[in-house]
Structure formats: C-alpha cells, structure tokens
Design a protein around this motif. Sequence first.
Motif, mmCIF file in Angstrom:
data_model
loop_
_atom_site.group_PDB
_atom_site.id
_atom_site.type_symbol
_atom_site.label_atom_id
_atom_site.label_comp_id
_atom_site.label_asym_id
_atom_site.label_seq_id
_atom_site.Cartn_x
_atom_site.Cartn_y
_atom_site.Cartn_z
ATOM 1 N N GLU A 99 49.379 86.307 61.299
ATOM 2 C CA GLU A 99 47.952 85.955 61.293
ATOM 3 C C GLU A 99 47.216 86.658 62.421
ATOM 4 O OE1 GLU A 99 45.047 82.114 61.790
ATOM 5 O OE2 GLU A 99 46.920 81.792 60.712
ATOM 6 N N ALA A 100 47.825 86.691 63.601
ATOM 7 C CA ALA A 100 47.178 87.352 64.740
ATOM 8 C C ALA A 100 46.995 88.846 64.468
ATOM 9 C CB ALA A 100 48.000 87.129 66.011
ATOM 10 N N ALA A 101 48.007 89.480 63.911
ATOM 11 C CA ALA A 101 47.920 90.919 63.624
ATOM 12 C C ALA A 101 46.867 91.207 62.563
ATOM 13 C CB ALA A 101 49.281 91.438 63.170
ATOM 14 N N LEU A 102 46.839 90.393 61.523
ATOM 15 C CA LEU A 102 45.936 90.649 60.402
ATOM 16 C C LEU A 102 44.476 90.302 60.700
ATOM 17 C CD1 LEU A 102 48.314 89.465 57.560
ATOM 18 C CD2 LEU A 102 47.473 91.806 57.921
ATOM 19 N N THR A 103 44.249 89.497 61.747
ATOM 20 C CA THR A 103 42.880 89.090 62.078
ATOM 21 C C THR A 103 42.389 89.698 63.387
ATOM 22 O OG1 THR A 103 43.634 87.064 63.180
ATOM 23 C CG2 THR A 103 43.096 86.893 60.823
ATOM 24 N N LEU A 104 43.172 90.563 64.003
ATOM 25 C CA LEU A 104 42.819 91.123 65.312
ATOM 26 C C LEU A 104 41.564 91.981 65.266
ATOM 27 C CD1 LEU A 104 43.571 91.490 68.296
ATOM 28 C CD2 LEU A 104 45.012 93.414 67.582
ATOM 29 N N GLY A 105 41.392 92.743 64.219
ATOM 30 C CA GLY A 105 40.237 93.639 64.162
ATOM 31 C C GLY A 105 40.500 94.977 64.816
ATOM 32 N N ALA A 106 41.732 95.213 65.218
ATOM 33 C CA ALA A 106 42.147 96.496 65.789
ATOM 34 C C ALA A 106 43.518 96.825 65.218
ATOM 35 C CB ALA A 106 42.223 96.412 67.314
ATOM 36 N N ARG A 107 43.799 98.088 65.091
ATOM 37 C CA ARG A 107 45.081 98.509 64.536
ATOM 38 C C ARG A 107 46.159 98.458 65.616
ATOM 39 N NH1 ARG A 107 45.264 102.089 59.890
ATOM 40 N NH2 ARG A 107 47.421 102.005 59.272
ATOM 41 N N LEU A 108 47.268 97.773 65.298
ATOM 42 C CA LEU A 108 48.414 97.694 66.198
ATOM 43 C C LEU A 108 49.395 98.820 65.899
ATOM 44 C CD1 LEU A 108 49.098 93.857 65.958
ATOM 45 C CD2 LEU A 108 48.232 95.068 67.962
ATOM 46 N N ALA A 109 50.281 99.109 66.855
ATOM 47 C CA ALA A 109 51.354 100.069 66.604
ATOM 48 C C ALA A 109 52.271 99.531 65.514
ATOM 49 C CB ALA A 109 52.142 100.336 67.885
ATOM 50 N N GLY A 110 52.411 98.220 65.456
ATOM 51 C CA GLY A 110 53.229 97.588 64.424
ATOM 52 C C GLY A 110 53.271 96.097 64.624
ATOM 53 N N TRP A 111 53.686 95.407 63.572
ATOM 54 C CA TRP A 111 53.908 93.974 63.697
ATOM 55 C C TRP A 111 55.036 93.580 62.763
ATOM 56 C CZ3 TRP A 111 52.939 90.644 59.507
ATOM 57 C CH2 TRP A 111 52.121 91.120 58.491
ATOM 58 N N GLY A 112 55.750 92.540 63.133
ATOM 59 C CA GLY A 112 56.891 92.103 62.342
ATOM 60 C C GLY A 112 56.902 90.599 62.159
ATOM 61 N N LEU A 113 57.412 90.209 61.018
ATOM 62 C CA LEU A 113 57.492 88.799 60.626
ATOM 63 C C LEU A 113 58.930 88.553 60.210
ATOM 64 C CD1 LEU A 113 56.325 86.098 59.404
ATOM 65 C CD2 LEU A 113 55.601 87.463 57.472
ATOM 66 N N LEU A 114 59.657 87.766 60.989
ATOM 67 C CA LEU A 114 61.058 87.473 60.708
ATOM 68 C C LEU A 114 61.198 86.014 60.283
ATOM 69 C CD1 LEU A 114 62.463 89.198 63.909
ATOM 70 C CD2 LEU A 114 62.360 90.153 61.603
ATOM 71 N N ALA A 115 61.654 85.787 59.062
ATOM 72 C CA ALA A 115 61.902 84.441 58.531
ATOM 73 C C ALA A 115 60.665 83.549 58.663
ATOM 74 C CB ALA A 115 63.112 83.801 59.224
ATOM 75 N N GLY A 116 59.503 84.112 58.398
ATOM 76 C CA GLY A 116 58.265 83.347 58.485
ATOM 77 C C GLY A 116 57.512 83.390 57.175
ATOM 78 N N TRP A 117 56.222 83.166 57.246
ATOM 79 C CA TRP A 117 55.374 83.136 56.057
ATOM 80 C C TRP A 117 53.976 83.570 56.442
ATOM 81 C CZ3 TRP A 117 56.915 79.105 58.984
ATOM 82 C CH2 TRP A 117 55.931 78.278 59.521
ATOM 83 N N LEU A 118 53.141 83.812 55.459
ATOM 84 C CA LEU A 118 51.741 84.139 55.720
ATOM 85 C C LEU A 118 50.905 82.875 55.568
ATOM 86 C CD1 LEU A 118 51.352 87.532 53.826
ATOM 87 C CD2 LEU A 118 51.696 87.166 56.273
#
Length: 132
Positions: A99-118
């Motif tokens: 959620e933080a990555a998708l709502t930041l408003g800036a492009r990150l180098a990368g983000w990962g989601l391990l055993a989670g959900w949206l």
Amino acid sequence: MRLEPERRRHPRWKWVHLRAPERPITCYEKMRHPAWGDFLDSGAVRVGSRDYETRDPKGWYAESVARVHRAIEALAAEGVPPSRTALVGFSQGGALAAEAALTLGARLAGWGLLAGWLTPRARAALVRSAKT
C-alpha cells in the motif's frame, strides 16, 4: 537470515527497519500485539476474508502508510531518493509495504510483498496506475 553479513558486504547501503506499534487486536480479544493494522479473523488472510476486505475503520493502516512515507521522505532528505529505495514487507508488513509503495506518488527502485495481500487502498491504487 542474519543481516549483519549483508550489511558488511554492502557498507554504502542504508538499512531502515520499521517496527509495528503494539495495538489491541480484535481477533485476540483486544490483547496487544505488534501490528500495522487490526486483524478481525484469527485465520489466514485470503481473498474475500474480512481482513482482506477491511476498509481500515480504525485508520491504523493509513497511519502506518503515512509513517512509511515519512521514512522514505527522511531518506530523500538525507540524499537517498525514492528511485534508489526498495521497500519490502512480510505478512501484514507486506500488505503495508504494498500500500505504501502504490500510494507514494513517486517511483521506487523496487518493492516486495512476501506472504501478504493487497489492501483495498492498494488494489485501488493499482487500478488507477493501470489506467495511466
């Protein structure tokens, strides 16, 4: 996995590990546990479950996402732009990271989601980004 060997191998990397605050969790009869948001069911989060569909009525996820955004802004102020920042989380922390990555408003180098959900807000942000 021990992180110390990785830190020694990458001395120029900055490592930031946020810790969830202790909160009274609904499914644990309000016992306090480290958590980014509330859990309504004690079972695994799955598509269609109450935890998967929750709209964050207590505002804990929104508060936690704001905390992650502030940490990324602080890194930027130190000279580490979002484009050189990776954000990763596990389980509920993975839901928060997404959620933080998708709502930041800036492009990150990368983000990962391990055993989670949206979360619903993360899913909505993903739909919005697909339309642009």
